[in-house]
Design a protein around this motif. Structure first.
Motif, mmCIF file in Angstrom:
data_model
loop_
_atom_site.group_PDB
_atom_site.id
_atom_site.type_symbol
_atom_site.label_atom_id
_atom_site.label_comp_id
_atom_site.label_asym_id
_atom_site.label_seq_id
_atom_site.Cartn_x
_atom_site.Cartn_y
_atom_site.Cartn_z
ATOM 1 N N PHE A 147 43.679 2.096 48.940
ATOM 2 C CA PHE A 147 42.608 2.730 49.609
ATOM 3 C C PHE A 147 41.308 1.693 49.778
ATOM 4 C CE2 PHE A 147 38.639 5.251 49.574
ATOM 5 C CZ PHE A 147 39.085 6.172 50.585
ATOM 6 N N LEU A 148 41.346 0.903 49.134
ATOM 7 C CA LEU A 148 40.358 -0.296 49.110
ATOM 8 C C LEU A 148 40.586 -0.945 50.337
ATOM 9 C CD1 LEU A 148 39.646 -1.504 45.663
ATOM 10 C CD2 LEU A 148 38.102 -0.132 46.844
ATOM 11 N N PHE A 149 41.827 -1.301 50.523
ATOM 12 C CA PHE A 149 41.992 -2.030 51.890
ATOM 13 C C PHE A 149 41.768 -1.168 53.054
ATOM 14 C CE2 PHE A 149 45.017 -4.799 49.224
ATOM 15 C CZ PHE A 149 44.438 -6.122 49.822
ATOM 16 N N TYR A 150 42.208 -0.045 52.959
ATOM 17 C CA TYR A 150 41.751 0.767 54.153
ATOM 18 C C TYR A 150 40.154 1.018 54.420
ATOM 19 C CZ TYR A 150 40.279 5.529 55.910
ATOM 20 O OH TYR A 150 39.728 6.403 56.485
ATOM 21 N N TYR A 151 39.654 1.040 53.349
ATOM 22 C CA TYR A 151 38.199 1.197 53.539
ATOM 23 C C TYR A 151 37.472 0.059 54.134
ATOM 24 C CZ TYR A 151 33.235 2.324 52.163
ATOM 25 O OH TYR A 151 32.083 2.748 52.180
ATOM 26 N N TYR A 152 37.816 -1.496 53.753
ATOM 27 C CA TYR A 152 37.134 -2.432 54.112
ATOM 28 C C TYR A 152 37.766 -3.143 55.525
ATOM 29 C CZ TYR A 152 34.428 -2.433 49.896
ATOM 30 O OH TYR A 152 33.646 -2.064 48.824
ATOM 31 N N LEU A 153 38.872 -2.842 55.665
ATOM 32 C CA LEU A 153 39.512 -3.420 56.943
ATOM 33 C C LEU A 153 38.774 -2.802 58.216
ATOM 34 C CD1 LEU A 153 43.320 -3.481 56.079
ATOM 35 C CD2 LEU A 153 41.931 -5.365 56.345
ATOM 36 N N SER A 154 38.737 -3.740 59.342
ATOM 37 C CA SER A 154 38.143 -3.299 60.400
ATOM 38 C C SER A 154 39.048 -2.880 61.465
ATOM 39 C CB SER A 154 37.301 -4.436 60.922
ATOM 40 O OG SER A 154 38.016 -5.672 60.956
ATOM 41 N N SER A 155 40.255 -3.417 61.452
ATOM 42 C CA SER A 155 41.305 -3.105 62.361
ATOM 43 C C SER A 155 41.533 -1.539 62.137
ATOM 44 C CB SER A 155 42.510 -3.904 62.394
ATOM 45 O OG SER A 155 43.671 -3.612 63.025
ATOM 46 N N SER A 156 41.757 -0.720 63.204
ATOM 47 C CA SER A 156 42.155 0.575 63.266
ATOM 48 C C SER A 156 43.609 0.646 62.847
ATOM 49 C CB SER A 156 41.815 1.394 64.437
ATOM 50 O OG SER A 156 42.557 0.626 65.539
ATOM 51 N N VAL A 157 44.422 -0.257 63.467
ATOM 52 C CA VAL A 157 45.876 -0.034 63.295
ATOM 53 C C VAL A 157 46.018 -0.343 61.558
ATOM 54 C CG1 VAL A 157 48.018 -0.945 63.636
ATOM 55 C CG2 VAL A 157 46.446 -0.776 65.447
ATOM 56 N N LYS A 158 45.479 -1.389 61.138
ATOM 57 C CA LYS A 158 45.820 -1.689 59.685
ATOM 58 C C LYS A 158 45.105 -0.553 58.851
ATOM 59 C CE LYS A 158 46.083 -6.669 60.442
ATOM 60 N NZ LYS A 158 45.359 -7.958 59.985
ATOM 61 N N LYS A 159 43.962 -0.087 59.220
ATOM 62 C CA LYS A 159 43.382 1.124 58.448
ATOM 63 C C LYS A 159 44.281 2.287 58.302
ATOM 64 C CE LYS A 159 38.973 2.020 58.751
ATOM 65 N NZ LYS A 159 38.447 1.629 57.647
ATOM 66 N N ARG A 160 44.953 2.707 59.537
ATOM 67 C CA ARG A 160 45.947 3.641 59.368
ATOM 68 C C ARG A 160 47.117 3.429 58.612
ATOM 69 N NH1 ARG A 160 46.583 3.652 64.551
ATOM 70 N NH2 ARG A 160 44.782 4.805 65.082
ATOM 71 N N ILE A 161 47.488 2.298 58.754
ATOM 72 C CA ILE A 161 48.678 1.894 57.770
ATOM 73 C C ILE A 161 48.442 1.860 56.084
ATOM 74 C CG2 ILE A 161 50.322 0.117 57.123
ATOM 75 C CD1 ILE A 161 50.272 -1.063 60.084
ATOM 76 N N PHE A 162 47.261 1.310 56.007
ATOM 77 C CA PHE A 162 47.054 1.499 54.469
ATOM 78 C C PHE A 162 46.611 2.953 53.930
ATOM 79 C CE2 PHE A 162 46.613 -3.148 55.192
ATOM 80 C CZ PHE A 162 47.149 -3.519 53.854
ATOM 81 N N PHE A 163 45.978 3.572 55.047
ATOM 82 C CA PHE A 163 45.640 5.124 54.246
ATOM 83 C C PHE A 163 47.076 5.913 54.180
ATOM 84 C CE2 PHE A 163 44.639 9.493 55.823
ATOM 85 C CZ PHE A 163 43.849 9.754 54.922
ATOM 86 N N VAL A 164 47.808 5.665 55.293
ATOM 87 C CA VAL A 164 49.333 6.439 54.916
ATOM 88 C C VAL A 164 49.888 5.954 53.855
ATOM 89 C CG1 VAL A 164 51.366 6.805 55.982
ATOM 90 C CG2 VAL A 164 49.483 6.904 57.504
ATOM 91 N N ALA A 165 49.860 4.680 53.574
ATOM 92 C CA ALA A 165 50.457 4.033 52.325
ATOM 93 C C ALA A 165 49.652 4.353 51.080
ATOM 94 C CB ALA A 165 50.242 2.561 52.380
ATOM 95 N N SER A 166 48.594 4.680 50.992
ATOM 96 C CA SER A 166 47.739 5.141 49.839
ATOM 97 C C SER A 166 47.993 6.675 49.448
ATOM 98 C CB SER A 166 46.346 5.073 50.152
ATOM 99 O OG SER A 166 45.887 5.825 51.020
ATOM 100 N N ILE A 167 48.117 7.263 50.785
ATOM 101 C CA ILE A 167 48.659 8.850 50.623
ATOM 102 C C ILE A 167 50.116 8.898 50.003
ATOM 103 C CG2 ILE A 167 49.242 10.994 51.728
ATOM 104 C CD1 ILE A 167 46.138 10.280 51.595
#
Length: 252
Positions: A147-167
């Motif tokens: 979730f920290l990676f999702y919160y601080y990354l700027s790339s929307s694609v990477k944010k989506r990947i890390f968000f799904v992974a955190s879920i």
């Protein structure tokens, strides 16, 4: 008053230290006795350690080994089982328990499970509930990190990947918590015992006048369902149930 409290604390620490030293000495003496073939003397030392309130998988395991050498099979099985309660993943204990069980008379086959129940039992049985709890903690840390990676990354694609992974990690954490709690609840509320009587008549009802259901012999492991007066309602691994005198068994 304060001085008296300090003295009491110091004395308690000294007493605890002396007990620990005494247990270590008894354990070392028991090991020497066992290696010299004095299994009765070794067993007496291990029992003294247990009577002093010191309980560990190694003491139970070594006591079980001594009883096995003395051909006291019910006692050896009982203490192997006690050792497994404290060290459920110890392969040496499991192997020696199998050897001891092979010397018992009763050959009781476990009721075979099929389909989903069989898969679930095999899957959850891969680890002890303590291990499943540790897995849940690991997934909790992982989900927080993702979730920290999702919160601080700027790339929307990477944010989506890390968000799904955190879920997914959170779901796995909840799943592991459920398995750990189920295993803990089962271990607390499921009572087992070992038959110590040479031959025990299992009755259909909790009285000696009822019909005999079947016979059990020393060393057999049973599940205790309930207690009524001096009788225990038991169930075998193959699903058979009955009542036997409480003096014929020793609960784990």
């Amino acid at each position: 008053m304060r001085i008296a409290t300090i003295v009491i604390v110091l004395l308690s620490h000294c007493w605890g230290f002396s007990q620990e030293q005494s247990s270590e000495k008894l354990f070392e003496e028991a090991t020497v006795l066992y290696n010299n073939g004095d299994y009765e003397g070794a067993a007496a030392n291990y029992r003294t350690i247990l009577d002093g309130g010191e309980h560990s998988a190694s003491v139970y395991y070594n006591l079980a080994n001594a009883y096995y050498k003395l051909n006291n099979i019910p006692e050896s099985i009982y203490y192997y089982e006690k050792a497994l309660q404290l060290a459920p993943n110890d392969q040496d204990i499991k192997n020696n328990l199998v050897f001891a069980r092979n010397k018992t008379i009763d050959a009781i086959e476990t009721v075979p499970r099929t389909g989903i129940s069989r898969f679930w039992e095999k899957f959850t049985g891969n680890f002890h509930y303590d291990t499943w709890a540790g897995i849940a903690v690991a997934f909790a840390f992982l989900s927080a990190l993702l979730f920290l990676f999702y919160y601080y990354l700027s790339s929307s694609v990477k944010k989506r990947i890390f968000f799904v992974a955190s879920i997914v990690s959170v779901i796995c954490m909840c799943f592991s918590v459920y398995i750990a709690y189920s295993g803990y609840h089962k271990s607390i509320h499921t009572r087992f015992a070992i038959i110590f009587a040479g031959e025990s008549q299992v009755m259909s009802e909790p009285n000696s006048r009822s019909e005999q259901a079947f016979l059990l012999h020393s060393g057999t492991k049973v599940q205790v369902l309930e207690t009524l007066d001096d009788w225990k309602h038991i169930r075998l691994a193959d699903g058979k149930t009955g009542w036997l005198p409480q003096d014929d068994i020793k609960e784990l």
